[in-house]
Design a protein around this motif. Structure first.
Motif, mmCIF file in Angstrom:
data_model
loop_
_atom_site.group_PDB
_atom_site.id
_atom_site.type_symbol
_atom_site.label_atom_id
_atom_site.label_comp_id
_atom_site.label_asym_id
_atom_site.label_seq_id
_atom_site.Cartn_x
_atom_site.Cartn_y
_atom_site.Cartn_z
ATOM 1 N N PRO A 71 27.691 -103.308 -53.308
ATOM 2 C CA PRO A 71 27.674 -102.057 -52.542
ATOM 3 C C PRO A 71 27.644 -102.343 -51.034
ATOM 4 C CG PRO A 71 25.957 -102.066 -54.227
ATOM 5 C CD PRO A 71 26.539 -103.440 -54.170
ATOM 6 N N GLN A 72 28.230 -101.480 -50.273
ATOM 7 C CA GLN A 72 28.297 -101.671 -48.820
ATOM 8 C C GLN A 72 27.021 -101.244 -48.104
ATOM 9 O OE1 GLN A 72 30.860 -103.325 -47.444
ATOM 10 N NE2 GLN A 72 31.481 -103.576 -49.566
ATOM 11 N N GLU A 73 26.379 -100.215 -48.593
ATOM 12 C CA GLU A 73 25.180 -99.691 -47.949
ATOM 13 C C GLU A 73 23.964 -100.550 -48.284
ATOM 14 O OE1 GLU A 73 25.217 -97.067 -45.850
ATOM 15 O OE2 GLU A 73 27.373 -96.928 -46.174
ATOM 16 N N ARG A 79 18.558 -101.143 -53.899
ATOM 17 C CA ARG A 79 18.319 -100.489 -55.185
ATOM 18 C C ARG A 79 18.897 -101.311 -56.332
ATOM 19 N NH1 ARG A 79 20.720 -95.365 -54.301
ATOM 20 N NH2 ARG A 79 19.570 -94.993 -52.428
ATOM 21 N N LEU A 80 20.114 -101.807 -56.127
ATOM 22 C CA LEU A 80 20.765 -102.628 -57.145
ATOM 23 C C LEU A 80 19.967 -103.907 -57.380
ATOM 24 C CD1 LEU A 80 23.110 -103.193 -59.043
ATOM 25 C CD2 LEU A 80 24.344 -104.153 -57.089
ATOM 26 N N ARG A 81 19.528 -104.548 -56.314
ATOM 27 C CA ARG A 81 18.735 -105.770 -56.439
ATOM 28 C C ARG A 81 17.461 -105.495 -57.222
ATOM 29 N NH1 ARG A 81 14.440 -108.045 -54.304
ATOM 30 N NH2 ARG A 81 14.335 -110.274 -54.053
ATOM 31 N N ALA A 82 16.786 -104.403 -56.919
ATOM 32 C CA ALA A 82 15.545 -104.060 -57.620
ATOM 33 C C ALA A 82 15.806 -103.810 -59.105
ATOM 34 C CB ALA A 82 14.896 -102.837 -56.978
#
Length: 92
Positions: A71-73, A79-82
């Motif tokens: 994701p760019q943001e 959020r993705l990492r979490a």
């Protein structure tokens, strides 16, 4: 997050899960047959490892997918990492 896996990756993960399913059926039969506790535990540990390997394989594929389509943001990346960290730790 979708489970986007290539056919060969999906086949490998499904094969691992099927093997674990067969091993688990064997453990259940061993318990029903009154087999030795040590033998049952040894086989149960094998089932657990097989499930872990399948889970790690699926997570690794997810990580690879995420790295190629990051994701760019910054907020989305965090959020993705979490989410991925939570998934990974759920197998520990």
């Amino acid at each position: 997050m979708e489970l986007n896996m290539a056919a060969d990756e999906l086949k490998a993960a499904l094969n691992r899960l099927r093997r674990a399913q067969g091993q688990l059926a064997g453990v259940i039969k061993m318990i029903e047959d009154g087999r030795d506790c040590e033998e049952v535990i040894t086989q149960l540990a094998a089932v657990s490892r097989a499930l872990d390997r399948a889970g790690f394989s699926i997570i690794a594929t997810g990580l690879q997918h995420c790295l190629t389509e990051e994701p760019q943001e910054a907020e989305d990346r965090d959020r993705l990492r979490a989410r991925l960290e939570k998934l990974f730790l759920s197998l520990a």
